[in-house]
Scaffold this active site. Structure first.
Site, PDB file in Angstrom:
ATOM      1  CG  MET A 183     -22.749 -70.538  22.923  1.00 48.40           C
ATOM      2  SD  MET A 183     -22.791 -68.789  22.613  1.00 48.40           S
ATOM      3  CE  MET A 183     -21.956 -68.184  21.449  1.00 48.40           C
TER       4      MET A 183
ATOM      5  CG  ASP B  41      -2.362 -67.061  -2.908  1.00 46.89           C
ATOM      6  OD1 ASP B  41      -3.584 -67.384  -3.191  1.00 46.89           O
ATOM      7  OD2 ASP B  41      -1.730 -66.727  -3.326  1.00 46.89           O
TER       8      ASP B  41
ATOM      9  CG  ASP C  87       7.277 -66.539  -4.229  1.00 48.81           C
ATOM     10  OD1 ASP C  87       6.074 -65.302  -3.778  1.00 48.81           O
ATOM     11  OD2 ASP C  87       7.541 -67.568  -4.914  1.00 48.81           O
TER      12      ASP C  87
ATOM     13  CG  ASN D 136     -11.245 -84.672  27.461  1.00 49.53           C
ATOM     14  OD1 ASN D 136     -11.693 -84.875  25.705  1.00 49.53           O
ATOM     15  ND2 ASN D 136     -11.607 -84.514  27.717  1.00 49.53           N
TER      16      ASN D 136
END
Length: 738
Positions: free
Chosen positions: A619, A124, A77, A489
């Protein structure tokens, strides 16, 4: 066009980074080399000079001399506020520079207006107007890796761990960490605990231990406070637990490790998508267009007025300083509120003494996907909170047929959030047909909730259950499906549980594979990914890892396309590029196999580069779920049970359940900006059953980005770019009561 990174620090003053990049805007940057790198390649630093008009005059002169009239500012900001101030002063700055001879009148005329677009980069996630800021997901990855490691030692030694995470005055990291690891308690600044929180905390820890747990996890945001504004520190909590309970307690302050490491796949793709949208906004900008910030809403890129977002962000701080914590929570946005509500249900509420009298079963069907266990945990616990009797069905439809059903308790699912695979077990096939499951198996159930890869077997099975309602009254029960598959999918949902974990596995593996060739001659890697006929994993991993090409079924290709890709790589290898990466979806083409593509590249690249191939295999289905999949699965499970409870009330007549309408058998999916329930009968029309994919897939629109980053000369379709919206309190309202 210029790019600026604001300061990435977690301190109160973050206005900086203004001149970095302005003096080096013509430096050549090769996009494929950037994605794996953390931090910022163009650098970031505070600039006190920019606070004064004299510093802004020098910055304006640098821009004018380089012909830059469009500026993308990446920061928080403070950086974005400074950028808006800079733009507002632009005309006056040019006039002063002309008077002092800093620039000529002609140069001032050519740079008569400055367009600014902001992108929010902050771990943050404290900027209002966006669901996720760039860097937040990567920080969560670092945190969860450490929490998982600490959990192991905590269980071994029966310890209580107090973990402090970053976030300044925003509790997002702490909150999502608590959801992702099933923490016993979390302290966030937006919702301070009640005055007697010490007693509540000690009781909660005792209940957890008495329930058989060998550890306690407490998450503390660095800005945590009580209702009177007094800080609540990690050491305060440790002292409390040791004095009152005598538990062996350790404090871990994670610190700046949360800012380090390589970016996650989510962050790489988010940054790429937001970057494209930022460029589109700059190109469409006019002197009358207000400065905007590119944000994420659900799965949509949106543009919001920069200063509206900055103002709401400041309003959060004001509300907290004035003790208006409920207002602060609302101002944080809908996503933050939903996360907080789900966490409170799972951690702070226990099953009631009175029961609803209804039984809800939960099961997993199809191949396992990381995050399934988090969804089951949420469904079981929320179901118990609603007073239902919860049953766990093992091994999917087959388990239901053979009676592998047992009642499941609150504590039984306590540690499931971070576990990969499926604790309930799944079966790739539902048997000969779903009718092999006797309708009597459903006679004691009032609802059925499933985590499934919906295409094709599970979807077919669910449709058979719905169609069977006409023959068997026992099947007239509410049915809810939660999509869970690495392939992503599922018709009716932009995301599926497990896809993010698989995507990160592929991306990290690609990084390692490319790094393995460091110091060798030029080399191209051909990598095969999973996904069936769905090219989601290959495409998104290609974007995240900086691939030169990604071959998928949805985008047909020929031998001429393969040759063009080889020629493109050969030309790139004549420059400073030394690595090439080509991804191939496993079912992209039955003739152009991985071996064929490897042989083609090897032959055509002789004398320029050599090739290696890798088939990643299963994997991609393994490993601990990512923070995204844990959080997504938890929220999906909680929302599904809330829907089921509503359907039970709606379909209940004299203590019996009779549900035979289309809207009583639904899939819960993420559609653009929200989670929606869709009748599975309607999704039949949206499904390509032969290839197990939806007929329309949103991510195909991102394919050109992959090619642009690989330096192909193509045009980008801008017909669906976002338009400027306004941040109103309407979008800050929670989706639904859980």
């Amino acid at each position: 066009m210029g790019w600026v990174d604001g300061h990435r620090g977690g301190h109160k003053d973050r206005m900086g980074g203004w001149t970095q990049g302005w003096t080096d805007t013509r430096t050549a940057i090769h996009p494929p080399a950037i994605p794996p790198q953390g931090g910022t390649v163009i650098g970031s630093a505070r600039c006190q000079d920019f606070r004064a008009r004299e510093g802004r005059l020098r910055a304006a002169r640098n821009l004018v001399k380089r012909g830059i009239t469009n500026l993308c500012v990446i920061g928080g900001d403070g950086s974005l506020t400074g950028a808006d101030t800079f733009r507002a002063e632009w005309g006056g700055l040019l006039a002063d520079l002309v008077k002092t001879g800093g620039i000529t009148a002609e140069e001032a005329q050519r740079s008569s207006h400055l367009n600014i677009v902001g992108m929010v980069g902050s771990i943050d996630n404290d900027f209002c107007g966006t669901d996720m800021t760039i860097g937040t997901d990567s920080a969560l990855h670092r945190i969860i890796e450490i929490v998982d490691a600490i959990t192991t030692t905590a269980q071994s030694h029966q310890r209580t761990f107090v973990l402090e995470v970053m976030g300044r005055h925003c509790g997002y990291l702490a909150l999502i960490t608590a959801l992702a690891c099933g923490a016993d308690w979390v302290f966030i600044p937006e919702s301070p605990p009640e005055d007697d929180w010490e007693e509540h905390l000690c009781r909660r820890l005792t209940e957890t231990r008495d329930g058989g747990s060998r550890l306690n996890i407490i998450i503390v945001a660095e800005g945590a406070i009580d209702k009177h504004g007094k800080p609540i520190t990690s050491d305060d909590i440790k002292t409390l637990v040791v004095k009152r309970l005598g538990y062996d307690t350790r404090v871990t302050i994670l610190g700046h490790v949360q800012r380090g490491g390589t970016p996650s796949a989510f962050d790489r793709i988010l940054a790429s998508r937001m970057g494209v949208e930022a460029v589109m906004a700059l190109l469409e900008g006019t002197p009358e267009t207000p400065a905007c910030v590119v944000s994420l809403s659900g799965n949509q890129a949106v543009r919001l007025p920069l200063m509206e977002c900055v103002q709401v962000t400041k309003d959060v701080t004001t509300a907290m300083n004035e003790g208006r914590f409920e207002d602060a929570l609302k101002l944080r946005g809908r996503s933050f509120q939903n996360n907080w509500n789900v966490y409170k249900l799972l951690a702070h509420i226990r099953p009631p003494a009175t029961k609803s009298g209804y039984t809800v079963a939960v099961m997993n069907v199809g191949a396992p996907a990381a995050g399934m266990n988090a969804a089951v945990r949420a469904t079981v616990r929320i179901g118990l909170i609603h007073g239902h009797r919860m049953l766990a069905v093992h091994d999917g439809f087959e388990g239901l047929a053979f009676g592998l059903v047992e009642e499941i308790s609150w504590n039984a699912v306590g540690s499931w959030t971070g576990l990969g695979g499926s604790k309930l077990g799944t079966k790739s096939q539902p048997g000969v047909r779903v009718w092999s499951v006797s309708p009597l198996s459903f006679s004691s159930l009032h609802c059925l909730l499933m985590d499934v890869p919906i295409v094709p077997q599970a979807f077919t099975g669910c449709l058979e259950l719905v169609e069977g309602r006409a023959r068997f009254e026992e099947l007239c029960i509410p049915l809810c499906i939660i999509p869970a598959t690495v392939s992503n999918n599922v018709p009716g949902s932009d995301f599926s549980i497990g896809a993010d974990t698989a995507l990160n596995t592929i991306t990290n593996t690609c990084d390692l594979i490319k790094q393995s060739a460091a110091g060798t001659k030029r080399r191209v890697f051909i990598i095969e990914t999973m996904g069936g006929f769905c090219g989601y994993l290959a495409t998104m991993a290609g974007m995240a890892a900086g691939a030169d090409a990604a071959y998928i079924y949805e985008e047909p290709f020929t031998s001429r396309d393969l040759q063009a890709n080889v020629d493109h790589l050969i030309e790139k290898m004549k420059t400073t590029v030394k690595r090439g990466l080509v991804l191939r979806n496993e079912c992209c083409n039955e003739n152009y196999t991985t071996d064929f593509i490897y042989n083609l590249y090897s032959e055509e690249g002789k004398g320029v580069f050599d090739c290696r191939k890798n088939v990643l295999g299963h994997m991609q289905q393994g490993g601990s779920p990512t923070p995204f999949d844990r959080n997504f699965g938890t929220k999906m499970g909680a929302k599904a049970v809330a829907w089921i409870t509503g359907k039970i009330r709606e379909c209940s007549r004299h203590g019996r359940i009779f549900a035979n309408t289309a809207d009583s058998a639904c899939l819960l999916g993420m559609r653009k900006r929200s989670l929606v329930f869709q009748p599975i009968a309607e999704l039949r029309q949206q499904t390509d059953f032969e290839h197990r994919i939806p007929k329309e897939q949103w991510w195909l629109r991102l394919r050109p980005i992959l090619k642009i980053l690989a330096k192909y000369n193509i045009e980008l379709d801008t017909s669906e770019t976002a338009h400027l919206e306004h941040l109103t309190h309407k979008v800050l309202v929670p989706e639904a009561t859980l």
